[in-house]
Scaffold this motif. Sequence first.
Motif, PDB file in Angstrom:
ATOM      1  N   THR A   1       0.832  -1.209   0.000  1.00  0.00           N
ATOM      2  CA  THR A   1       0.000   0.000   0.000  1.00  0.00           C
ATOM      3  C   THR A   1       0.858   1.247   0.000  1.00  0.00           C
ATOM      4  OG1 THR A   1      -1.673  -1.232   1.238  1.00  0.00           O
ATOM      5  CG2 THR A   1      -1.862   1.169   1.219  1.00  0.00           C
ATOM      6  N   ILE A   2       1.941   1.246   0.783  1.00  0.00           N
ATOM      7  CA  ILE A   2       2.834   2.409   0.815  1.00  0.00           C
ATOM      8  C   ILE A   2       3.492   2.627  -0.538  1.00  0.00           C
ATOM      9  CG2 ILE A   2       4.970   3.283   1.829  1.00  0.00           C
ATOM     10  CD1 ILE A   2       4.135   2.083   4.447  1.00  0.00           C
ATOM     11  N   GLU A   3       3.915   1.540  -1.188  1.00  0.00           N
ATOM     12  CA  GLU A   3       4.558   1.678  -2.495  1.00  0.00           C
ATOM     13  C   GLU A   3       3.598   2.273  -3.513  1.00  0.00           C
ATOM     14  OE1 GLU A   3       5.880  -2.176  -3.431  1.00  0.00           O
ATOM     15  OE2 GLU A   3       7.483  -2.215  -1.924  1.00  0.00           O
ATOM     16  N   ILE A   4       2.351   1.829  -3.513  1.00  0.00           N
ATOM     17  CA  ILE A   4       1.370   2.370  -4.464  1.00  0.00           C
ATOM     18  C   ILE A   4       1.135   3.857  -4.222  1.00  0.00           C
ATOM     19  CG2 ILE A   4      -1.041   2.220  -5.206  1.00  0.00           C
ATOM     20  CD1 ILE A   4      -0.894  -0.769  -4.629  1.00  0.00           C
ATOM     21  N   LEU A   5       0.997   4.239  -2.950  1.00  0.00           N
ATOM     22  CA  LEU A   5       0.791   5.654  -2.621  1.00  0.00           C
ATOM     23  C   LEU A   5       1.986   6.503  -3.022  1.00  0.00           C
ATOM     24  CD1 LEU A   5      -0.942   5.317   0.868  1.00  0.00           C
ATOM     25  CD2 LEU A   5      -2.004   5.876  -1.319  1.00  0.00           C
ATOM     26  N   THR A   6       3.191   5.957  -2.827  1.00  0.00           N
ATOM     27  CA  THR A   6       4.404   6.711  -3.192  1.00  0.00           C
ATOM     28  C   THR A   6       4.461   6.961  -4.695  1.00  0.00           C
ATOM     29  OG1 THR A   6       5.543   5.718  -1.319  1.00  0.00           O
ATOM     30  CG2 THR A   6       6.908   6.739  -3.022  1.00  0.00           C
ATOM     31  N   ILE A   7       4.170   5.945  -5.494  1.00  0.00           N
ATOM     32  CA  ILE A   7       4.190   6.096  -6.951  1.00  0.00           C
ATOM     33  C   ILE A   7       3.142   7.100  -7.401  1.00  0.00           C
ATOM     34  CG2 ILE A   7       3.797   4.883  -9.127  1.00  0.00           C
ATOM     35  CD1 ILE A   7       4.983   2.394  -7.814  1.00  0.00           C
ATOM     36  N   ALA A   8       1.940   7.020  -6.828  1.00  0.00           N
ATOM     37  CA  ALA A   8       0.888   7.977  -7.202  1.00  0.00           C
ATOM     38  C   ALA A   8       1.283   9.401  -6.843  1.00  0.00           C
ATOM     39  CB  ALA A   8      -0.412   7.595  -6.526  1.00  0.00           C
ATOM     40  N   PHE A   9       1.927   9.571  -5.694  1.00  0.00           N
ATOM     41  CA  PHE A   9       2.353  10.905  -5.271  1.00  0.00           C
ATOM     42  C   PHE A   9       3.408  11.477  -6.221  1.00  0.00           C
ATOM     43  CE2 PHE A   9       4.937  13.736  -2.569  1.00  0.00           C
ATOM     44  CZ  PHE A   9       3.952  14.630  -2.169  1.00  0.00           C
ATOM     45  N   CYS A  10       4.351  10.638  -6.628  1.00  0.00           N
ATOM     46  CA  CYS A  10       5.394  11.101  -7.568  1.00  0.00           C
ATOM     47  C   CYS A  10       4.786  11.475  -8.916  1.00  0.00           C
ATOM     48  CB  CYS A  10       6.447  10.010  -7.737  1.00  0.00           C
ATOM     49  SG  CYS A  10       7.413   9.701  -6.255  1.00  0.00           S
ATOM     50  N   CYS A  11       3.832  10.662  -9.400  1.00  0.00           N
ATOM     51  CA  CYS A  11       3.177  10.981 -10.679  1.00  0.00           C
ATOM     52  C   CYS A  11       2.462  12.316 -10.599  1.00  0.00           C
ATOM     53  CB  CYS A  11       2.202   9.864 -11.037  1.00  0.00           C
ATOM     54  SG  CYS A  11       3.002   8.299 -11.440  1.00  0.00           S
ATOM     55  N   PHE A  12       1.792  12.552  -9.481  1.00  0.00           N
ATOM     56  CA  PHE A  12       1.085  13.826  -9.325  1.00  0.00           C
ATOM     57  C   PHE A  12       2.052  15.006  -9.389  1.00  0.00           C
ATOM     58  CE2 PHE A  12      -0.378  17.152  -6.390  1.00  0.00           C
ATOM     59  CZ  PHE A  12      -1.541  17.545  -7.034  1.00  0.00           C
ATOM     60  N   HIS A  13       3.199  14.878  -8.769  1.00  0.00           N
ATOM     61  CA  HIS A  13       4.175  15.973  -8.786  1.00  0.00           C
ATOM     62  C   HIS A  13       4.762  16.178 -10.180  1.00  0.00           C
ATOM     63  CE1 HIS A  13       4.649  17.572  -4.725  1.00  0.00           C
ATOM     64  NE2 HIS A  13       4.284  16.364  -4.285  1.00  0.00           N
ATOM     65  N   PHE A  14       4.995  15.092 -10.930  1.00  0.00           N
ATOM     66  CA  PHE A  14       5.502  15.239 -12.295  1.00  0.00           C
ATOM     67  C   PHE A  14       4.504  15.984 -13.176  1.00  0.00           C
ATOM     68  CE2 PHE A  14       8.623  11.788 -11.479  1.00  0.00           C
ATOM     69  CZ  PHE A  14       9.745  12.482 -11.894  1.00  0.00           C
ATOM     70  N   VAL A  15       3.225  15.621 -13.075  1.00  0.00           N
ATOM     71  CA  VAL A  15       2.200  16.312 -13.867  1.00  0.00           C
ATOM     72  C   VAL A  15       2.110  17.779 -13.485  1.00  0.00           C
ATOM     73  CG1 VAL A  15      -0.276  16.383 -14.364  1.00  0.00           C
ATOM     74  CG2 VAL A  15       0.903  14.197 -14.249  1.00  0.00           C
ATOM     75  N   THR A  16       2.129  18.045 -12.182  1.00  0.00           N
ATOM     76  CA  THR A  16       2.068  19.451 -11.727  1.00  0.00           C
ATOM     77  C   THR A  16       3.255  20.257 -12.245  1.00  0.00           C
ATOM     78  OG1 THR A  16       0.940  18.696  -9.722  1.00  0.00           O
ATOM     79  CG2 THR A  16       1.886  20.899  -9.669  1.00  0.00           C
ATOM     80  N   LEU A  17       4.449  19.639 -12.216  1.00  0.00           N
ATOM     81  CA  LEU A  17       5.643  20.335 -12.701  1.00  0.00           C
ATOM     82  C   LEU A  17       5.550  20.614 -14.197  1.00  0.00           C
ATOM     83  CD1 LEU A  17       8.483  21.402 -12.136  1.00  0.00           C
ATOM     84  CD2 LEU A  17       9.353  19.092 -12.522  1.00  0.00           C
ATOM     85  N   ALA A  18       5.023  19.668 -14.974  1.00  0.00           N
ATOM     86  CA  ALA A  18       4.899  19.864 -16.423  1.00  0.00           C
ATOM     87  C   ALA A  18       3.923  20.995 -16.738  1.00  0.00           C
ATOM     88  CB  ALA A  18       4.436  18.560 -17.070  1.00  0.00           C
ATOM     89  N   VAL A  19       2.790  21.010 -16.054  1.00  0.00           N
ATOM     90  CA  VAL A  19       1.813  22.083 -16.276  1.00  0.00           C
ATOM     91  C   VAL A  19       2.402  23.439 -15.908  1.00  0.00           C
ATOM     92  CG1 VAL A  19      -0.440  22.965 -15.574  1.00  0.00           C
ATOM     93  CG2 VAL A  19      -0.127  20.522 -16.003  1.00  0.00           C
ATOM     94  N   ALA A  20       3.122  23.488 -14.802  1.00  0.00           N
ATOM     95  CA  ALA A  20       3.730  24.755 -14.372  1.00  0.00           C
ATOM     96  C   ALA A  20       4.743  25.253 -15.399  1.00  0.00           C
ATOM     97  CB  ALA A  20       4.386  24.564 -13.008  1.00  0.00           C
ATOM     98  N   LEU A  21       5.573  24.349 -15.935  1.00  0.00           N
ATOM     99  CA  LEU A  21       6.553  24.757 -16.953  1.00  0.00           C
ATOM    100  C   LEU A  21       5.867  25.276 -18.208  1.00  0.00           C
ATOM    101  CD1 LEU A  21       9.181  21.879 -16.623  1.00  0.00           C
ATOM    102  CD2 LEU A  21       9.428  24.254 -15.896  1.00  0.00           C
ATOM    103  N   GLY A  22       4.768  24.636 -18.605  1.00  0.00           N
ATOM    104  CA  GLY A  22       4.026  25.081 -19.784  1.00  0.00           C
ATOM    105  C   GLY A  22       3.458  26.472 -19.583  1.00  0.00           C
TER     106      GLY A  22
END
Length: 519
Positions: free
Chosen positions: A446-467
Amino acid sequence: MRSTVMKSVQTPNLLPILALASFFIRLGGSISIRPVLTGPVMAYLGSRVALRCIAPDSSLPVTYELMGGDGVLMATVADLKGEQPASFYLKVTVALEGSYRCRATTGGSTAVSNSIKLIVVTPASNTRVTSEPYPPVAYEGSCIELSCSATKGSHLSYTWFFNRKEVTSSTSPLFHHTGNKLVMGKVTPEHAGYYSCVAWSTVQDTRRFSSSFEVKVTVKVYVSKPRISFSISNPGASPSGNVTCWSTRGSPPVNISLLLDDKEVGSVTATESLAAWFSVAVVLGLDMGTLRCRVNTEVQKLMSEPLTLEVVPVGGDVKVEVEYLYRADSKLTAARLSCGVSRGTFPEYSWLLNDSVLPPETHRDSHIQPDPPHYALTDHRRILVLPKVGPEESGYYRCKARDSYNDSGYWVESEAVQVQVTDRILNCMPEATSSTETPSKVFMNTIEILTIAFCCFHFVTLAVALGCIYKMFDQNQDHDQDAIIGFDTLPLSASTSSEQDEPLSRDLVVQNQTVDTTI
């Protein structure tokens, strides 16, 4: 005349002197006699003993007299030869117990010997074991006291035997031996067995004993809470219900009763076991009431859990559920298939693999049926276990159920479920945790799944911010060019701006696609 008077006066004066001299002579003679009495200090009742008295260095003849403790003369012996002890032979009776002295007389001199105390020992006879309580039956945790009693006997010692083995210090944790008693406090089933005792006494090197018969000590075990179950027999228009009442622990005899809606409908005294069977009328599909079992002993009264007397025919949906079982290293080890019926009190199960019925069990009620070796049945055939999952075990599995008490009844079948081994099943953990997984492993997943989801969310947020930043920077450059060129060049600049925006927009889309692909 004068001399005669003087003689008559002096003669009376000599008499006291002569008497005193005679007393000293006798006193000197009595001191020289020193008799010694010897003999046993203990003797068995009915035996013969010899007490011997001698006065060394005494002049002859010597007369010896045996006297009791109260000074009563018991026997007289004369020594005419000198240095010969006088022997007094006695047959031992109860009245002879007491102290004895010897009195020696020679030449008018008399002396008394030392004292000997004779103890009369009565041998044990008619030995038996008595108990408190009587008979020696007690429940675990209570106390039993055994006594070794002899009808006759004195100065006795006692030896106990448990199951014909002597009770020694090594067995003392179980027993407390004091006097003629053997005490068992807080008895356990280990104390149950056969007990006997020996009462014995020893005189010099002679031992006499008396043995008892064996006495059986029974330790009863408290009865456990009764259980209840029922089954159906005599299928047809009027089936019969067979109710079983039993306890898993306890000592018979016990009284077992069956209650239907708190009314006694049957009672049995079980003497050999802790189970009883009762027959009750049953109407299929009808609630007949509540059954309970009651167990009574002299110290207990227990009731079972209630059980509804109702027989529901098998029907409704039948479903097969598959569960893959994994080891700690995430490797597949087995598969477990369970057959569920939506309703039915006494279902009977059957399994099919690719429309072929699996061989039946030899014994329907056995817990595990290992024939054939590539599968096993448990829980009355409700669960099918595949100890290994390979090509031979792959296929479509179905189960069907019917009333176990009706061999001619119809079967209710489930949908087929495919069991097929794939690379994902062999090498990956299932989404649903198996029974072999530990709570810690589930928590880590469960912790591993939450960690991966959290990292994906930050990558998407960073991409939108750069755009957004890139677009703002491009708009700032357009405003600067408008300010320098003026209004007369607006169409050209607008056209230029449009031409510049198109590749920038395309670049932005490509960049976003690249970010999504990375994620």
